[in-house]
Design a protein around this motif. Structure first.
Motif, PDB file in Angstrom:
ATOM      1  N   ALA A 209      38.142  56.006  45.625  1.00 11.76           N
ATOM      2  CA  ALA A 209      37.461  55.926  45.069  1.00 11.76           C
ATOM      3  C   ALA A 209      36.831  54.221  44.227  1.00 11.76           C
ATOM      4  O   ALA A 209      35.863  54.327  43.863  1.00 11.76           O
ATOM      5  CB  ALA A 209      37.347  57.224  44.698  1.00 11.76           C
ATOM      6  N   LEU A 210      37.463  54.534  43.257  1.00  4.82           N
ATOM      7  CA  LEU A 210      37.864  53.393  43.177  1.00  4.82           C
ATOM      8  C   LEU A 210      37.463  51.906  43.077  1.00  4.82           C
ATOM      9  O   LEU A 210      37.073  51.080  43.061  1.00  4.82           O
ATOM     10  CB  LEU A 210      38.857  53.136  41.996  1.00  4.82           C
TER      11      LEU A 210
ATOM     12  N   LYS B 216      35.927  52.218  46.040  1.00  2.00           N
ATOM     13  CA  LYS B 216      35.080  52.350  47.136  1.00  2.00           C
ATOM     14  C   LYS B 216      33.701  51.631  45.448  1.00  2.00           C
ATOM     15  O   LYS B 216      32.679  51.066  46.066  1.00  2.00           O
ATOM     16  CB  LYS B 216      34.436  53.399  47.545  1.00  2.00           C
ATOM     17  N   LEU B 217      33.914  51.651  44.424  1.00  5.41           N
ATOM     18  CA  LEU B 217      33.182  51.661  43.558  1.00  5.41           C
ATOM     19  C   LEU B 217      33.243  50.241  42.828  1.00  5.41           C
ATOM     20  O   LEU B 217      32.349  49.475  42.818  1.00  5.41           O
ATOM     21  CB  LEU B 217      33.718  52.383  42.423  1.00  5.41           C
ATOM     22  N   GLU B 218      34.527  49.961  42.848  1.00  8.99           N
ATOM     23  CA  GLU B 218      34.449  48.458  43.217  1.00  8.99           C
ATOM     24  C   GLU B 218      33.379  47.286  43.503  1.00  8.99           C
ATOM     25  O   GLU B 218      32.813  46.236  43.306  1.00  8.99           O
ATOM     26  CB  GLU B 218      35.763  47.484  42.601  1.00  8.99           C
TER      27      GLU B 218
ATOM     28  N   ASN C 278      31.313  47.979  45.420  1.00  8.81           N
ATOM     29  CA  ASN C 278      29.945  48.705  45.207  1.00  8.81           C
ATOM     30  C   ASN C 278      29.707  47.325  44.046  1.00  8.81           C
ATOM     31  O   ASN C 278      28.085  46.652  44.257  1.00  8.81           O
ATOM     32  CB  ASN C 278      29.202  49.691  45.071  1.00  8.81           C
ATOM     33  N   SER C 279      29.978  47.567  43.087  1.00  4.61           N
ATOM     34  CA  SER C 279      29.793  46.977  41.605  1.00  4.61           C
ATOM     35  C   SER C 279      29.438  45.899  42.033  1.00  4.61           C
ATOM     36  O   SER C 279      28.852  45.206  41.475  1.00  4.61           O
ATOM     37  CB  SER C 279      30.307  47.410  40.994  1.00  4.61           C
TER      38      SER C 279
ATOM     39  N   TYR D 232      22.938  48.236  48.691  1.00  5.27           N
ATOM     40  CA  TYR D 232      24.712  48.648  48.178  1.00  5.27           C
ATOM     41  C   TYR D 232      24.105  49.511  46.449  1.00  5.27           C
ATOM     42  O   TYR D 232      25.107  50.329  46.000  1.00  5.27           O
ATOM     43  CB  TYR D 232      24.950  47.385  47.853  1.00  5.27           C
TER      44      TYR D 232
ATOM     45  N   LYS E  59      23.430  52.481  47.579  1.00  6.55           N
ATOM     46  CA  LYS E  59      24.684  53.359  47.817  1.00  6.55           C
ATOM     47  C   LYS E  59      25.303  53.796  46.428  1.00  6.55           C
ATOM     48  O   LYS E  59      25.923  54.493  46.384  1.00  6.55           O
ATOM     49  CB  LYS E  59      25.286  52.452  48.345  1.00  6.55           C
ATOM     50  N   LEU E  60      25.387  53.243  45.690  1.00  7.91           N
ATOM     51  CA  LEU E  60      26.237  52.905  44.438  1.00  7.91           C
ATOM     52  C   LEU E  60      25.812  54.470  43.014  1.00  7.91           C
ATOM     53  O   LEU E  60      26.267  54.654  43.098  1.00  7.91           O
ATOM     54  CB  LEU E  60      26.703  51.670  43.310  1.00  7.91           C
TER      55      LEU E  60
END
Length: 60
Positions: free
Chosen positions: A37-38, A40-42, A44-45, A55, A58-59
């Motif tokens: 999860a981290l 994916k978040l990174e 996307n950010s 993106y 999605k975030l």
């Protein structure tokens, strides 16, 4: 992910007190899911930082 965690929690709760394998497997899966999860978040950010609207959606 949730179904797998539920299955492992049930397995852990029904195991004997001296059997640490189900607990260790549950711990490893939680760590792995958290790291995924981290990541994916990174990703996307980072894409948001370069102004990619898809993106950003999605975030959010």
């Amino acid at each position: 992910m949730i179904g797998n965690l539920e299955k492992q929690i049930r397995r852990m709760l029904t195991s004997s007190l001296d059997d640490y394998q189900p607990l260790e497997e549950l711990r490893q899966d939680i760590i792995q899911q958290h790291q995924a999860a981290l990541l994916k978040l990174e990703i996307n950010s980072r894409m948001v930082a370069v102004n990619c609207l898809d993106y950003a959606m999605k975030l959010l």
